[in-house]
Design a protein around this motif. Structure first.
Motif, short mmCIF file in Angstrom:
data_model
loop_
_atom_site.label_atom_id
_atom_site.label_comp_id
_atom_site.label_asym_id
_atom_site.label_seq_id
_atom_site.Cartn_x
_atom_site.Cartn_y
_atom_site.Cartn_z
N LYS A 25 -16.07 -0.61 57.18
CA LYS A 25 -15.47 0.06 56.02
C LYS A 25 -16.40 -0.09 54.82
O LYS A 25 -16.70 -1.20 54.39
N TYR A 26 -16.84 1.04 54.28
CA TYR A 26 -17.70 1.07 53.11
C TYR A 26 -16.86 1.43 51.89
O TYR A 26 -16.25 2.51 51.84
N VAL A 27 -16.81 0.53 50.92
CA VAL A 27 -15.99 0.71 49.72
C VAL A 27 -16.90 1.07 48.54
O VAL A 27 -17.94 0.45 48.34
N PHE A 28 -16.49 2.08 47.76
CA PHE A 28 -17.30 2.48 46.61
C PHE A 28 -17.18 1.44 45.49
O PHE A 28 -16.08 1.05 45.09
N ASN A 29 -18.35 0.99 45.02
CA ASN A 29 -18.41 0.00 43.94
C ASN A 29 -19.14 0.63 42.76
O ASN A 29 -20.37 0.80 42.81
N PRO A 30 -18.43 1.00 41.70
CA PRO A 30 -19.09 1.66 40.57
C PRO A 30 -20.02 0.75 39.80
O PRO A 30 -20.82 1.22 38.98
N GLY A 31 -19.96 -0.55 40.04
CA GLY A 31 -20.79 -1.48 39.29
C GLY A 31 -22.18 -1.68 39.87
O GLY A 31 -22.96 -2.48 39.34
N ILE A 32 -22.49 -0.99 40.96
CA ILE A 32 -23.81 -1.14 41.59
C ILE A 32 -24.67 0.07 41.25
O ILE A 32 -24.21 1.22 41.38
N GLY A 33 -25.88 -0.18 40.81
CA GLY A 33 -26.79 0.92 40.52
C GLY A 33 -26.37 1.72 39.31
O GLY A 33 -25.53 1.29 38.50
N ILE A 34 -26.95 2.91 39.19
CA ILE A 34 -26.68 3.77 38.04
C ILE A 34 -25.34 4.47 38.19
O ILE A 34 -24.51 4.51 37.26
N PHE A 38 -21.72 2.70 47.78
CA PHE A 38 -20.79 2.18 48.78
C PHE A 38 -21.36 0.90 49.38
O PHE A 38 -22.59 0.80 49.60
N GLN A 39 -20.51 -0.07 49.65
CA GLN A 39 -20.95 -1.31 50.28
C GLN A 39 -19.86 -1.84 51.21
O GLN A 39 -18.67 -1.58 51.02
N ILE A 40 -20.29 -2.58 52.23
CA ILE A 40 -19.35 -3.21 53.16
C ILE A 40 -18.79 -4.46 52.51
O ILE A 40 -19.55 -5.28 51.98
N GLN A 41 -17.49 -4.62 52.57
CA GLN A 41 -16.86 -5.77 51.93
C GLN A 41 -16.01 -6.61 52.88
O GLN A 41 -15.31 -7.51 52.44
N SER A 42 -16.06 -6.30 54.18
CA SER A 42 -15.22 -7.06 55.10
C SER A 42 -15.78 -6.94 56.51
O SER A 42 -16.70 -6.16 56.77
N ILE A 43 -15.18 -7.73 57.42
CA ILE A 43 -15.57 -7.63 58.83
C ILE A 43 -15.01 -6.33 59.40
O ILE A 43 -14.16 -5.69 58.78
N PRO A 44 -15.47 -5.89 60.57
CA PRO A 44 -15.00 -4.61 61.13
C PRO A 44 -13.48 -4.59 61.36
O PRO A 44 -12.86 -5.61 61.65
N PHE A 45 -12.91 -3.40 61.23
CA PHE A 45 -11.49 -3.17 61.47
C PHE A 45 -11.30 -2.49 62.82
O PHE A 45 -12.10 -1.61 63.20
N THR A 46 -10.24 -2.84 63.53
CA THR A 46 -9.89 -2.10 64.74
C THR A 46 -9.23 -0.79 64.33
O THR A 46 -8.76 -0.63 63.20
N ILE A 47 -9.16 0.14 65.27
CA ILE A 47 -8.53 1.42 64.98
C ILE A 47 -7.05 1.22 64.65
O ILE A 47 -6.49 1.92 63.78
N GLY A 81 -2.42 7.26 45.55
CA GLY A 81 -1.92 6.51 44.41
C GLY A 81 -2.98 5.68 43.73
O GLY A 81 -2.72 5.05 42.69
N HIS A 82 -4.18 5.64 44.32
CA HIS A 82 -5.27 4.85 43.74
C HIS A 82 -6.54 5.70 43.79
O HIS A 82 -7.40 5.51 44.66
N PRO A 83 -6.67 6.66 42.87
CA PRO A 83 -7.80 7.60 42.92
C PRO A 83 -9.16 6.94 42.77
O PRO A 83 -10.18 7.53 43.13
N ASP A 84 -9.19 5.73 42.23
CA ASP A 84 -10.48 5.04 42.08
C ASP A 84 -10.88 4.30 43.35
O ASP A 84 -11.98 3.75 43.42
N SER A 85 -9.99 4.24 44.34
CA SER A 85 -10.31 3.54 45.59
C SER A 85 -10.81 4.56 46.61
O SER A 85 -10.03 5.35 47.15
N ALA A 86 -12.12 4.55 46.82
CA ALA A 86 -12.73 5.50 47.76
C ALA A 86 -13.55 4.73 48.78
O ALA A 86 -14.28 3.79 48.43
N PHE A 87 -13.41 5.13 50.03
CA PHE A 87 -14.22 4.49 51.07
C PHE A 87 -14.36 5.41 52.27
O PHE A 87 -13.68 6.43 52.40
N TYR A 88 -15.30 5.04 53.14
CA TYR A 88 -15.50 5.77 54.39
C TYR A 88 -15.78 4.76 55.49
O TYR A 88 -15.94 3.56 55.24
N PHE A 89 -15.86 5.26 56.73
CA PHE A 89 -15.95 4.37 57.88
C PHE A 89 -17.07 4.83 58.83
O PHE A 89 -17.37 6.02 58.92
#
Length: 305
Positions: A25-34, A38-47, A81-89
């Motif tokens: 799971k790659y979570v968008f972190n607005p504090g990185i770079g300009i 996206f960065q990985i913040q946890s161990i892999p998730f099962t389906i 309900g959390h428009p600032d929470s964006a991620f992909y897999f």
């Protein structure tokens, strides 16, 4: 599972893999770079874990339509309900998790129930070799050349630590490597044995077989002339190998005596030592292979030293 034509790690190719179906799971972190990254913040998730977290309906865990791979860095998933929470897999490793379907690895005894501790003494739960049937797996490698040597090994690996950048840890590809020779079936051969062949032929000292990794592996303490070999392949399980000069003088006679069930029963080699404990000289030699039923094959080999 790996296989190759020699025992160097660089020569081994991946044949099949069996692992869990899980996703990074790659979570968008607005504090990185300009502009954020996206960065990985946890161990892999099962389906199943992802469905319960992000599925829709009265029971998100039953949302079979949720597909984590439908979301990418350019088309991320936004948490309702959390428009600032964006991620992909993305898939973590191969996701080859269905035996015999998404991977060519399959169970040898697919209906065998998971054993109890007492089953180690149950004849119906163990193989002829004394192993539990439940843990027996098999994989067929097609397209191999009959009686050409191959190396095979099975490794185990974990999923590492993606959030800290630690890749999966895997056991050694060469430790425990098994050496075997595929054989043609009885239907393929009929009543005939395949013709014996010799390699390398010609044997050329300027080919630098040892430097290229074809000779002397595991025998680094020996000088070059003690690691040279000429190989005989497609041998009967029990036979005599004889090597002669063109004048008919016997150079070396080797007894090849193995069980037909041995996967290496078709192979033997000559270590370049003559019957007089000397080294051969450059020249053309004759060889014969005589089986215990009196069948004889013969040919020539060339040595260039």
């Amino acid at each position: 599972m790996y296989f190759g034509r020699d025992d160097r790690e660089s020569s081994l190719s991946l044949v099949a893999s069996y692992d869990r179906e899980n996703f990074d799971k790659y979570v968008f972190n607005p504090g990185i770079g300009i502009n954020g990254e996206f960065q990985i913040q946890s161990i892999p998730f099962t389906i199943d874990e992802l469905r319960c977290l992000y599925g829709e309906g009265d029971d998100p865990c039953e949302d079979m339509d949720f597909n984590p791979l439908a979301y990418t860095a350019t088309r991320p998933f936004f948490m309702p309900g959390h428009p600032d929470s964006a991620f992909y897999f993305t898939k973590h490793d191969h996701n080859a998790s269905v035996l015999g379907i998404s991977t060519p690895i399959r169970k040898t005894y697919p209906t065998q129930p998971k054993p109890e501790p007492s089953d180690t003494l149950n004849p119906d739960a163990i193989t002829e070799d004394g192993y539990l049937k439940y843990y027996e797996y098999e994989c067929t490698i097609d397209g191999l050349l009959p009686t050409v040597p191959y190396y095979v090994n099975v490794t185990a690996f974990d999923f590492g630590s993606p959030e800290s950048g630690l890749t999966a840890l895997e056991t050694s590809k060469v430790n425990g490597l098994q050496y075997t020779w595929p054989k043609a079936t009885a239907d393929q051969l009929g009543d005939k044995l395949p013709p014996v062949y010799v390699y390398p032929n010609p044997y050329r000292i300027d080919a630098h077989y040892r430097r290229e990794g074809y000779e002397g592996r595991g025998r680094e303490h020996l000088p070059d002339f003690r690691t040279r070999e000429i190989h005989f392949e497609n041998l009967p399980a029990k036979c005599w190998i004889s090597i002669f000069t063109l004048d008919g003088d016997l150079v070396r006679k080797i007894r090849h005596d193995t069980e037909p069930s041995d996967p290496n029963s078709t192979h033997d080699s000559w270590n370049f030592i003559t019957r007089n404990a000397q080294l051969p000289v450059t020249g053309i030699y004759l060889w014969t292979v005589e089986d215990d039923d009196g069948g004889v094959q013969m040919g020539k080999l060339v040595i260039i030293l």
